[in-house]
Design an enzyme around this catalytic site. Structure first.
Site, PDB file in Angstrom:
ATOM      1  N   ASP A 114       3.955  29.209   9.058  1.00 26.46           N
ATOM      2  CA  ASP A 114       5.454  28.732   9.739  1.00 26.46           C
ATOM      3  C   ASP A 114       5.726  29.388  10.936  1.00 26.46           C
ATOM      4  O   ASP A 114       5.426  30.387  11.263  1.00 26.46           O
ATOM      5  CB  ASP A 114       6.343  28.791   8.550  1.00 26.46           C
ATOM      6  CG  ASP A 114       7.329  27.488   8.450  1.00 26.46           C
ATOM      7  OD1 ASP A 114       7.257  26.703   9.663  1.00 26.46           O
ATOM      8  OD2 ASP A 114       8.095  27.555   7.467  1.00 26.46           O
ATOM      9  N   ASP A 157       9.522  18.189   7.789  1.00 32.46           N
ATOM     10  CA  ASP A 157      10.366  18.713   6.640  1.00 32.46           C
ATOM     11  C   ASP A 157      11.034  17.604   6.098  1.00 32.46           C
ATOM     12  O   ASP A 157      11.382  17.676   4.997  1.00 32.46           O
ATOM     13  CB  ASP A 157      11.508  19.728   7.146  1.00 32.46           C
ATOM     14  CG  ASP A 157      10.923  21.262   7.222  1.00 32.46           C
ATOM     15  OD1 ASP A 157       9.807  21.382   6.854  1.00 32.46           O
ATOM     16  OD2 ASP A 157      11.686  22.064   7.833  1.00 32.46           O
TER      17      ASP A 157
HETATM   18  C1  GLA Z   1      10.415  25.657   7.157  1.00 31.12           C
HETATM   19  C2  GLA Z   1       9.261  24.759   6.384  1.00 31.12           C
HETATM   20  C3  GLA Z   1       9.383  24.471   4.903  1.00 31.12           C
HETATM   21  C4  GLA Z   1       9.811  25.528   4.229  1.00 31.12           C
HETATM   22  C5  GLA Z   1      10.864  26.608   4.960  1.00 31.12           C
HETATM   23  C6  GLA Z   1      10.958  28.158   4.298  1.00 31.12           C
HETATM   24  O1  GLA Z   1      11.598  24.876   7.314  1.00 31.12           O
HETATM   25  O2  GLA Z   1       8.945  23.682   7.102  1.00 31.12           O
HETATM   26  O3  GLA Z   1       8.614  23.555   4.637  1.00 31.12           O
HETATM   27  O4  GLA Z   1       8.546  26.509   4.104  1.00 31.12           O
HETATM   28  O5  GLA Z   1      10.693  26.760   6.236  1.00 31.12           O
HETATM   29  O6  GLA Z   1      11.817  28.644   4.766  1.00 31.12           O
END
Ligand code: GLA
Length: 735
Positions: free
Chosen positions: A478, A548
């Protein structure tokens, strides 16, 4: 004014199949022209009478070299527009009286800023061409590299700038190249725009005289604009999914990038792309080089659908790890939306046990497992297992997951640090910063300066240890914010701006080394959703987190945009709980079918599911496993766009043509109004297919079998009613 390039190209548009025995790259010595052929396209450029490279043609395949005339500069229009601006330079340096977007701009230490590149030499090796150009005075070289992918219809270009002078040179713009369209008016640009939780929204607008910039200044690819473009033709109402010419391109770079789309006063449409020139200064010492990212371009006469299918196949065959032999993606479960940071061994085991029951193949633990990570205020940078949540480390959980027949994946965010972390307390200088100035936090975190060698090595080492010590099949990698205050004080003022390039090349190096050492490891590119999706990162990851925003109706548009450049194989799509974002609630089947148009994941809180939910999920996952090869690796036909009306429909046809699957979604029905007839595509009209609807009652004509001709011309009528209705129809070739 008559454009000589255009005339010679138009004269030679006839296509002849008999030429396919020719070499993909040919140099016509008397005319000083290079012809780069794919099976369906030609790209021609040459050396003009000023010994400069000049673009000639890019479009449908030509077949007769004799049609092509030697290149000559176009005349000056007036004292305000000289030949440097009227002539389509193939890779123009900024110098003389050039006013269009250059590919290369430099400042030499002696103060000279004029750069005029002339042809020096070239080499052809099969499907690769290197043309060497050099400034008229200085030993400053630009090596132009081309690669032809004949079957894919794609041409790749990138440049390498080399300093053979005895003084440092600062590069202020380094572009991969310029793509030219046939001169004309009335073109239309398509591109992908968006924001966090609303990525890859398709925008289409007319190209007018002037300059349009698509870019990221954020240090990474960005949610806001994706490095892909398509341009369709002036005729009629423009191209649609199946008809009409489309020129398209995509850049392989995960840092700040820029496309300049220009229509000059002389009706020349050109797209120049590469490193973003904003805050760009890259000094190279004598003997050093700078390589630009690759820019991939293609052309089709068969509309946006074919443009996408070409890019999908190209990405699968030549970009993604594993190539065409890569297996379909495993169905995964991820606990993020269920538990957020509240992960621990018993809780994850309970979810894993339920996930295994519905057919999940990969169990992924998301954020919260490390350091003092109980929310997003602390812990990033401290990559040791949290001893309260996992007193015996990760091994017991991983062993349990494996014993249930699933492999194990883990979330990491290697490029970030919370100021509230041991790492930051020890190495505050590792975060990018301008000394003495504020450090802007986003999500309570700062960006580690991956351009630094020590940060790069540290990052590789902990990732390597993590994967060596645990049976980890998959990392969700990420990156939850963009650059700010991008200072690199240790590099010194002259070199600090190299951070824009070095950060990304070091990131690539870390992933490349990790994958080389752990060949079975798979990686997902995530950046708060789809903030880092491009053909550069895709060379080193197996999939991408699309957004997301997992709300199924919003997803239809996000996924539609994503599908223009990128294949379903990399498009991660989860089923999650409702209401979700927007406060919208859609039926579980609808959510499943939307997610099944990509690589399927489940993100629900399984502890709250009813028996009926488990039963439906088991059925849908089993169905997905029978069609995922077709969805992920087949040919996509976008039949009804979510931007156009209440019905959305996509169809996928397997590469061997034996299976096809249709997904259809109705947003809202007006009482009594039938669902529009869906005419299928990509089938063999003479073949017969067995027709099976997920829910037989939704087929108006109760067909058991149907011919390709019937399905494509008469079409299927579905009974979709109410709000958020959906179905899927499976076709299997029987004759
Ligand atoms: C980001 C990702 C999510 C999740 C969060 C965790 O927003 O896109 O899918 O993994 O971080 O903190």
């Amino acid at each position: 004014m008559i454009n000589r390039c255009c005339v010679s190209a138009v004269l030679s548009l006839a296509l002849c199949a008999s030429v396919f025995g020719q070499e993909p790259i040919r140099y016509l010595a008397e005319k000083k022209l290079w012809v780069l052929d794919t099976n369906t396209t030609s790209y021609v450029f040459g050396v003009n009478e000023r010994n400069q490279l000049q673009h000639m043609y890019w479009g449908k395949r030509l077949w007769r070299d004799a049609d092509l005339a030697a290149d000559h500069s176009l005349g000056e229009w007036s004292s305000f527009d000289g030949v440097a601006s009227t002539t389509p330079g193939e890779y123009a340096g900024w110098g003389s009286n050039m006013y269009t977007e250059p590919c290369l701009k430099v400042t030499l230490q002696d103060g000279n800023r004029d750069l005029v590149l002339r042809y020096v030499s070239h080499e052809i090796h099969g499907d690769r061409l290197e043309v060497v150009t050099k400034d008229i005075q200085y030993d400053l070289f630009a090596h132009l590299h081309y690669r032809v992918y004949p079957g894919a219809g794609i041409i790749e270009k990138h440049a390498v700038v080399e300093n053979r002078t005895s003084q440092p040179i600062t590069i202020e713009s380094a572009q991969a190249g310029t793509w030219y369209l046939p001169p004309g008016d009335g073109y239309r640009l398509s591109y992908l725009n968006g924001r966090w939780a609303g990525e890859t929204q398709l925008v289409q607008e007319d190209i007018h005289p002037g300059l349009k910039i698509l870019e990221s200044r954020r240090g990474t690819t960005s949610h806001q604009t994706n490095p892909w473009f398509a341009i369709d033709a002036p005729e009629g109402n423009g191209s649609d999914q199946e008809h009409g010419p489309v020129w398209f391109g995509a850049l392989g770079w995960s840092g700040s990038w820029r496309f300049s789309i220009e229509q000059t006063p002389h009706q020349q449409v050109r797209v120049t792309g590469g490193y973003n020139t904003f805050d760009f200064a890259y000094p190279i010492n004598p003997g050093e080089r700078l390589e630009t990212p690759p820019f991939y371009g293609g052309f089709t006469s068969h509309g946006f659908g074919e443009a996408s299918r070409m890019l999908h196949r190209f990405a699968r065959e030549f970009i993604l790890p594993g190539g065409l032999s890569a297996k379909p993606r495993p169905v995964l479960y991820n606990s993020w939306e269920a538990t957020e940071f509240n992960v621990d061994e018993p809780g994850q085991k309970a979810l894993a046990e339920k996930a295994a029951r519905i057919g999940i193949e990969r169990f992924v633990m998301d954020d919260g497992w490390f350091g003092a990570r109980n929310d997003d205020h602390a812990g990033l940078g401290d990559w040791y297992v949290n001893p309260k949540k996992f007193p015996n480390g990760l091994q017991p959980l991983i062993r349990y997951v494996n014993s249930l027949g699933m492999d194990f994946g883990l979330w990491v965010e290697p490029e970030m640090v919370n100021p509230n972390s041991d790492l930051y307390r020890k190495h505050p200088d590792w975060a990018m910063n301008f000394p003495g100035r504020p450090r802007t936090e986003a999500r309570n975190q700062l960006v580690l300066n991956m351009a630094r060698e020590d940060v790069k090595e540290y990052t590789f080492a902990w990732l390597d240890n993590l994967v060596t010590e645990n049976n980890i099949a998959f990392l969700k990698w990420d990156m939850n914010r963009n650059f700010s205050e991008p200072g690199w004080p240790e590099a010194g003022p002259a070199n600090e701006k190299k951070i824009w390039v070095k950060y990304v090349s070091n990131l690539y190096e870390i992933i490349d080394r990790l994958r080389a050492k752990h060949p079975k490891l798979e990686i997902e590119s995530c950046s708060g959703g789809g903030g880092r999706v491009d053909l550069g990162i895709m060379k080193r990851v197996d999939e991408a987190w699309t957004s997301d925003n997992t709300e199924a109706f919003d997803r239809l548009r996000i996924q539609e945009g994503f599908s223009y450049p990128y294949p379903a194989q990399v498009m991660m799509a989860w089923v999650t709980d409702v209401p979700n974002y927007n406060g919208r609630s859609t039926p579980l089947q609808y959510r499943f079918l939307v997610a099944m148009m990509g690589s399927l994941g489940i993100g629900n809180n399984l502890n709250k599911w009813t028996n009926a939910d488990f039963a439906l999920a088991t059925q849908m996952i089993a169905y997905y496993k029978t069609i995922r090869g077709t969805v992920e690796q087949g040919r996509l036909y976008r039949l009804f766009s979510p931007r156009a009306g209440d019905l959305t429909a996509n169809q996928y046809v397997s590469e061997d043509g034996k299976q096809s699957v249709l997904f259809a979604f109705l947003r809202a029905q007006q009482y009594g109004r039938p669902t529009p007839t869906i005419r299928l595509r990509g089938l063999d009209e003479r073949a017969v297919y067995r027709v099976r609807a997920l829910d037989g009652s939704k087929l108006v004509e109760k067909l058991e079998t149907a011919s390709g001709a019937y399905l494509q011309n008469h079409g299927l009528n579905l009974l979709l009613t109410g709000d958020y209705d959906s179905t899927s129809v499976l076709l299997e070739r029987v004759e």
